[in-house]
Design a protein around this motif. Structure first.
Motif, short mmCIF file in Angstrom:
data_model
loop_
_atom_site.label_atom_id
_atom_site.label_comp_id
_atom_site.label_asym_id
_atom_site.label_seq_id
_atom_site.Cartn_x
_atom_site.Cartn_y
_atom_site.Cartn_z
N GLY A 1 -9.74 15.10 6.45
CA GLY A 1 -8.76 14.43 5.61
C GLY A 1 -7.36 14.98 5.81
O GLY A 1 -6.39 14.23 5.93
N VAL A 2 -7.24 16.31 5.88
CA VAL A 2 -5.94 16.94 6.15
C VAL A 2 -5.43 16.48 7.51
O VAL A 2 -4.25 16.15 7.67
CB VAL A 2 -6.06 18.48 6.09
N TYR A 3 -6.33 16.47 8.49
CA TYR A 3 -5.95 16.02 9.84
C TYR A 3 -5.42 14.59 9.80
O TYR A 3 -4.37 14.28 10.40
CB TYR A 3 -7.17 16.12 10.76
N GLU A 4 -6.11 13.70 9.11
CA GLU A 4 -5.69 12.29 9.06
C GLU A 4 -4.34 12.14 8.35
O GLU A 4 -3.51 11.33 8.76
CB GLU A 4 -6.76 11.45 8.36
N PHE A 5 -4.12 12.93 7.31
CA PHE A 5 -2.83 12.86 6.62
C PHE A 5 -1.67 13.19 7.57
O PHE A 5 -0.61 12.57 7.52
CB PHE A 5 -2.80 13.83 5.44
N HIS A 6 -1.87 14.15 8.44
CA HIS A 6 -0.79 14.55 9.34
C HIS A 6 -0.79 13.76 10.64
O HIS A 6 0.24 13.70 11.32
CB HIS A 6 -0.86 16.06 9.59
N HIS A 7 -1.93 13.17 10.97
CA HIS A 7 -1.98 12.27 12.13
C HIS A 7 -1.29 10.95 11.80
O HIS A 7 -0.72 10.29 12.67
CB HIS A 7 -3.44 12.03 12.53
N HIS A 8 -1.37 10.56 10.51
CA HIS A 8 -0.69 9.36 10.00
C HIS A 8 0.24 9.82 8.88
O HIS A 8 -0.03 9.59 7.69
CB HIS A 8 -1.71 8.34 9.48
N ARG A 9 1.33 10.49 9.24
CA ARG A 9 2.15 11.20 8.26
C ARG A 9 2.73 10.30 7.17
O ARG A 9 3.03 10.76 6.06
CB ARG A 9 3.28 11.95 8.97
N HIS A 10 2.89 9.03 7.47
CA HIS A 10 3.44 8.13 6.45
C HIS A 10 2.54 8.04 5.22
O HIS A 10 3.00 7.75 4.12
CB HIS A 10 3.66 6.72 7.03
N LEU A 11 1.24 8.34 5.40
CA LEU A 11 0.29 8.25 4.28
C LEU A 11 0.57 9.31 3.22
O LEU A 11 0.20 9.14 2.06
CB LEU A 11 -1.15 8.39 4.79
N LEU A 12 1.24 10.40 3.60
CA LEU A 12 1.58 11.44 2.63
C LEU A 12 2.63 10.93 1.64
O LEU A 12 2.78 11.50 0.55
CB LEU A 12 2.12 12.68 3.35
N HIS A 13 3.34 9.89 2.02
CA HIS A 13 4.43 9.37 1.17
C HIS A 13 4.08 8.03 0.53
O HIS A 13 4.92 7.46 -0.17
CB HIS A 13 5.71 9.25 2.00
N GLN A 14 2.87 7.54 0.78
CA GLN A 14 2.47 6.26 0.20
C GLN A 14 1.57 6.48 -1.01
O GLN A 14 0.74 7.37 -1.02
CB GLN A 14 1.72 5.42 1.25
N SER A 15 1.77 5.63 -2.01
CA SER A 15 1.00 5.78 -3.25
C SER A 15 -0.49 5.56 -3.03
O SER A 15 -1.33 6.10 -3.76
CB SER A 15 1.51 4.80 -4.31
N ASP A 16 -0.84 4.76 -2.01
CA ASP A 16 -2.25 4.51 -1.72
C ASP A 16 -2.74 5.35 -0.53
O ASP A 16 -3.75 5.03 0.09
CB ASP A 16 -2.50 3.03 -1.45
N GLY A 17 -2.01 6.43 -0.24
CA GLY A 17 -2.37 7.27 0.90
C GLY A 17 -3.77 7.85 0.80
O GLY A 17 -4.50 7.91 1.80
N VAL A 18 -4.15 8.27 -0.39
CA VAL A 18 -5.50 8.86 -0.58
C VAL A 18 -6.57 7.82 -0.28
O VAL A 18 -7.55 8.11 0.41
CB VAL A 18 -5.65 9.40 -2.02
N GLU A 19 -6.39 6.61 -0.78
CA GLU A 19 -7.37 5.55 -0.55
C GLU A 19 -7.47 5.21 0.93
O GLU A 19 -8.57 4.98 1.46
CB GLU A 19 -7.00 4.29 -1.34
N GLN A 20 -6.34 5.20 1.62
CA GLN A 20 -6.36 4.89 3.06
C GLN A 20 -7.06 5.98 3.87
O GLN A 20 -7.81 5.68 4.80
CB GLN A 20 -4.94 4.67 3.57
N VAL A 21 -6.81 7.24 3.52
CA VAL A 21 -7.50 8.33 4.22
C VAL A 21 -9.00 8.29 3.92
O VAL A 21 -9.83 8.50 4.82
CB VAL A 21 -6.90 9.71 3.84
N ALA A 22 -9.35 7.96 2.68
CA ALA A 22 -10.76 7.85 2.32
C ALA A 22 -11.45 6.78 3.17
O ALA A 22 -12.61 6.95 3.59
CB ALA A 22 -10.90 7.52 0.84
N GLN A 23 -10.74 5.69 3.46
CA GLN A 23 -11.30 4.64 4.32
C GLN A 23 -11.46 5.14 5.76
O GLN A 23 -12.47 4.86 6.41
CB GLN A 23 -10.40 3.41 4.28
N LEU A 24 -10.47 5.90 6.24
CA LEU A 24 -10.55 6.46 7.60
C LEU A 24 -11.74 7.41 7.73
O LEU A 24 -12.37 7.50 8.78
CB LEU A 24 -9.26 7.21 7.95
#
Length: 283
Positions: free
Chosen positions: A64-87
């Motif tokens: 999950g940490v890896y995906e957050f930084h691989h797709h850094r925009h997700l750290l600034h999106q309100s639905d970032g957690v949900e998107q990482v959970a899908q990944l």
């Protein structure tokens, strides 16, 4: 059976050979025997392939940490957690795993530890064995394996090795020491420190460093572990019926947490004392 290759050492092997401080009464050498000597047997292989809930949580949290930084925009999106959970395909996990991993992802999204860090290496946690490092001195030689979760550079150019944790287990400083030894070979000439961070508790460890004298002592310790383990494997291959003598059991209430309980001949026996092999065995 073939003779083992050049001896190797890793934090995992160190933890199997010698217990962490305070964990002596629960430590069992037979567990090392199952994992390192009998891992190709069908029953053992099947048990090793079954990740426990805590293991799954640790793997998914790291990824999950890896995906957050691989797709850094997700750290600034309100639905970032949900998107990482899908990944992570988190919906395929058990309810317990889903809940705890979602909490970890939310905490990291709210306060991302690595935000704006100069990251050199960040692994997803499922990349397999790292390339071995050859540690060679006049009187010993072994392969060192050290899979680092994250490496980044501090503002003063210090190399910082960070290991992510989940659950409530105490940090084992030996793991950081192995990483610092590996860093001397992977990043020669660089000052390095190591630390742990519990993604679930949002808890940081103190910074850990090592001087040249401690480094030499560590190499000698790991060389002893590597050669002792190789010697044990050779003895087992010569006479597999001596399994319980080479890898002595330490049965007790802790057996109920062992993944090999169902196939261990000693897991249901009352607690009794077995001699623990010395780390200083000459081979």
């Amino acid at each position: 059976m073939s003779t083992p290759d050049r001896p190797f050492a890793s934090y995992h092997l160190w933890s199997l050979v010698a217990p962490a401080r305070g964990q002596e009464r629960w430590h069992c050498q037979m567990r090392r025997g199952f994992i390192k000597a009998r891992q190709h047997e069908p029953q053992v292989k099947a048990l090793l392939g079954q990740a426990t809930a805590p293991q799954r949580i640790g793997i998914l949290a790291q990824k999950g940490v890896y995906e957050f930084h691989h797709h850094r925009h997700l750290l600034h999106q309100s639905d970032g957690v949900e998107q990482v959970a899908q990944l992570l395909k988190l919906s395929k996990s058990t309810e317990q795993v889903q809940q705890r991993v979602l909490q970890i992802l939310q905490k990291y999204h709210d306060d991302p530890l690595l935000l704006d860090k100069n990251i050199v290496q960040l692994t997803p946690g499922d990349e397999g064995f790292p390339k071995p490092i050859l540690v060679e001195q006049e009187d010993y030689c072994f392969r060192l394996y050290a899979a680092m979760d994250c490496v980044f550079i501090e503002s003063d150019r210090t190399l910082h090795i960070l290991d992510f944790k989940t659950g409530k287990s105490a940090f084992d400083q030996r793991q950081a020491l192995v990483y610092l030894l590996a860093a001397r070979y992977l990043y020669p000439g660089r000052k390095a420190v190591a630390s742990f961070y519990n993604l679930e508790l949002c808890k940081k460890s103190d910074l850990i460093s090592i001087n040249n004298g401690e480094l030499e002592s560590l190499k000698f310790e790991l060389a002893n572990i590597a050669h002792k383990h190789q010697h044990d494997l050779q003895k087992y291959q010569e006479k597999t019926s001596n399994f319980s003598k080479i890898f002595p059991p330490n049965p007790g209430n802790h057996c109920r947490f062992c993944p090999f309980q169902s196939i261990c001949d000693f897991s249901h026996q009352p607690t009794q004392s077995y001699p623990m092999p010395s780390l200083r065995t000459n081979v």
